[in-house]
Design a protein around this motif. Sequence first.
Motif, PDB file in Angstrom:
ATOM      1  N   LEU B 219       0.821  -1.216   0.000  1.00  0.00           N
ATOM      2  CA  LEU B 219       0.000   0.000   0.000  1.00  0.00           C
ATOM      3  C   LEU B 219       0.851   1.260   0.000  1.00  0.00           C
ATOM      4  O   LEU B 219       0.461   2.281  -0.563  1.00  0.00           O
ATOM      5  N   SER B 220       2.009   1.188   0.651  1.00  0.00           N
ATOM      6  CA  SER B 220       2.788   2.408   0.773  1.00  0.00           C
ATOM      7  C   SER B 220       3.396   2.822  -0.557  1.00  0.00           C
ATOM      8  O   SER B 220       3.890   3.934  -0.693  1.00  0.00           O
ATOM      9  N   VAL B 221       3.361   1.926  -1.548  1.00  0.00           N
ATOM     10  CA  VAL B 221       3.860   2.296  -2.879  1.00  0.00           C
ATOM     11  C   VAL B 221       3.045   3.460  -3.446  1.00  0.00           C
ATOM     12  O   VAL B 221       3.559   4.295  -4.182  1.00  0.00           O
ATOM     13  N   ILE B 222       1.754   3.483  -3.066  1.00  0.00           N
ATOM     14  CA  ILE B 222       0.893   4.588  -3.535  1.00  0.00           C
ATOM     15  C   ILE B 222       1.505   5.928  -3.148  1.00  0.00           C
ATOM     16  O   ILE B 222       1.424   6.903  -3.895  1.00  0.00           O
ATOM     17  N   GLY B 223       2.133   5.957  -1.982  1.00  0.00           N
ATOM     18  CA  GLY B 223       2.749   7.200  -1.525  1.00  0.00           C
ATOM     19  C   GLY B 223       3.842   7.673  -2.463  1.00  0.00           C
ATOM     20  O   GLY B 223       4.115   8.866  -2.571  1.00  0.00           O
ATOM     21  N   ILE B 224       4.488   6.721  -3.161  1.00  0.00           N
ATOM     22  CA  ILE B 224       5.536   7.092  -4.129  1.00  0.00           C
ATOM     23  C   ILE B 224       4.894   7.485  -5.456  1.00  0.00           C
ATOM     24  O   ILE B 224       5.331   8.410  -6.127  1.00  0.00           O
ATOM     25  N   LYS B 225       3.818   6.768  -5.820  1.00  0.00           N
ATOM     26  CA  LYS B 225       3.117   7.064  -7.076  1.00  0.00           C
ATOM     27  C   LYS B 225       2.525   8.459  -7.061  1.00  0.00           C
ATOM     28  O   LYS B 225       2.215   9.031  -8.101  1.00  0.00           O
ATOM     29  N   VAL B 226       2.344   8.985  -5.853  1.00  0.00           N
ATOM     30  CA  VAL B 226       1.758  10.303  -5.721  1.00  0.00           C
ATOM     31  C   VAL B 226       2.665  11.363  -6.335  1.00  0.00           C
ATOM     32  O   VAL B 226       2.186  12.348  -6.884  1.00  0.00           O
ATOM     33  N   PHE B 227       3.976  11.134  -6.291  1.00  0.00           N
ATOM     34  CA  PHE B 227       4.885  12.181  -6.759  1.00  0.00           C
ATOM     35  C   PHE B 227       4.714  12.499  -8.237  1.00  0.00           C
ATOM     36  O   PHE B 227       4.611  13.677  -8.586  1.00  0.00           O
ATOM     37  N   PRO B 228       4.699  11.494  -9.122  1.00  0.00           N
ATOM     38  CA  PRO B 228       4.417  11.854 -10.510  1.00  0.00           C
ATOM     39  C   PRO B 228       3.116  12.639 -10.641  1.00  0.00           C
ATOM     40  O   PRO B 228       3.048  13.614 -11.388  1.00  0.00           O
TER      41      PRO B 228
END
Lengths: 357, 297
Positions: B219-228
């Motif tokens: 789930l925390s990957v979403i936090g990285i996807k937020v940057f783009p």
Amino acid sequence: MAGFSLRPCGDFRTTYRQDTRIFDTTYIRNAAILGIFAVAMIPFVLDGYYVNLFIQISYFAIAALGLNILVGFTGQISLGHAAFFGFGAFASAWINNTTGIPVLLSIPLAGLMTAAVGMLFGLPAARIKGLYLAIATLAAQFILEDFFARAEWFTGGSYGAAANPINVFGYEIYDDFSFFYVALFFLVVMYLLGTNLMRTRDGRAFVAVRDHYLSAEIMGINLTKYRLMSFAISSFYAGVGGAMYGHYLGFVSAEGFTILLSIQFLGMIIIGGLGSVKGTLMGTVFMVLLPEVMESGVSALSIFEWASSTAVTDGLAYIKEMAIGLAIILFLIFEPDGLAHRWQQIRAYWKLYPFSY
Amino acid sequence: MNFELLFQLLLNGLIVGTLYGVVAMCFVLIYKSTQIVNFAQGEFLLIGAWVCYAFLVEMQMPFWLGFLFTLLFMMAFGVVLQMVVLRPMIGEPIISVIMVTIGLSIFFQAATKWIFGATTATYPQVFETRSVNLLGMQIETAYIMSFVISLFIMAGFYWFFKYSKLGLAMRATAFDQQVAQSLGISVKTVFAMSWAISALVSGVAGIVIGMVNGVSSALSVIGIKVFPAVILGGLDSIVGAIVGGVIIGLLENTAEFVDGQYLHWGNLFSIAPFYVLIIILCIKPYGLFGTKDIERI
């Protein structure tokens, strides 16, 4: 950054040469040289566990110094340092395996290759800075990680790449004992280079870019050039560190170079002190020893029932990770200038003891 | 060309994209009002999802009660986090602020793995039917629910910032902290509230995604996807965050389609947003809707 000198009253510097000395006093210089000799004695005195720890410290410290040149001295944030570290490891193995260039030469060559890649990903830095740059380098981290998994000709894909041991004039270095001296040699050379870089025109330009980039530009410093140069130097250090890592382990696999390692590199320089060469080394020592100390701490506490429960022993890997995060947070809140600053304060305290005016 | 698959993927992209939009909105909310870049946004989702899981499965609460408790918990969590960790960071250089949130991120990620385990857990079934037929396509009920909830949250944000007193105070603080303070707005409260709201909404997003995919550290990957998404939309624009999120969601699924049908590289969908990110940063660093900084000496 925030350092103050401990010279006695009335000791003024009269020439520029005096002001840029690496060691403030002769005593400090002699102590440093003695220190290196003392470290060189480690394999004779302590057992293999400590030798291994020192080798770890040396390749991480080289890469961390590169990051400190970029972040601490030039003020550019990079979240992708582990990817460059990994690139160096693969590049050196690849150069050595395909062309047969001896390992001792392929390590700096890998550094140069990594510097080229670092400049490529540093290109956005010509236009952006601060937060935007941090995010761009984050993207670089993921793109390079993906590249490692994909480029089988270069990295061996998911199988990883074999790296030959270092060969010095026909003498093959395969055990920790002899690798120790190679590591020490590289560590001293790279740190001397790093310290000297900061005394040159380019090093001062880096600091000017960090402190106020607009003023620096007005003073005639070419921002694009120095930002790119900083990325290149930083990646060079990462590449050399990574190459040593690869040849030490004898095997490079793509899994080791994740964002967590990048964060650990940043943690090293923050805990040690941004913009301090000495601090970088301290921070690396702290970061490498932290999990080891925690592990022995847990086993020492196992006389208590709660510490030997499965929750603690199975979760030890997670506890170590938590400790890394916590150390970064606590240092930033309570000691933002890092261990180098704390060290200065301790020295000042004893120098002025008992009258700390 | 397989139109049916493409259409299905685009629909997926739209639904996932709105969720990205919601999380990106939370990220922008914190950035706009407190000038802090939250690298731990993904961990908010993770914590929300795991806490709700603990309430529902381990304490056997009914769904509405567990959900309500999770919201309360996330709110308190956001406030405490802001007060304890982020408040000392006010006025520090940007590298320190970034590193503190990165430190929080790895701390909470490891902590949730330690407490709840590293394996994926699933919520008890909330809906009777698993999927419904819409325009000749099978869509999971949870997906529709997530889409509706996302739209609902966006509408809620719109109302909150347009009409509520606290929302106006937050906008005023984002515009100029000193002026806001001199008009009697408590900047401290505003800071704490923006973290609380951001944590709460991210927690909801985490629960929603957890219902669809199961709860795990992924789930925390979403936090990285937020940057783009936020860079595409502009770092300080809430509308931009939503638009960016949807575009990234669509892009990911288009990349998946192109990859699966033509290129066969594998893994392209997860890396494509980052290529886009680099390109945007090179040509238009302030994004589609962001305000351009003008610096003076």
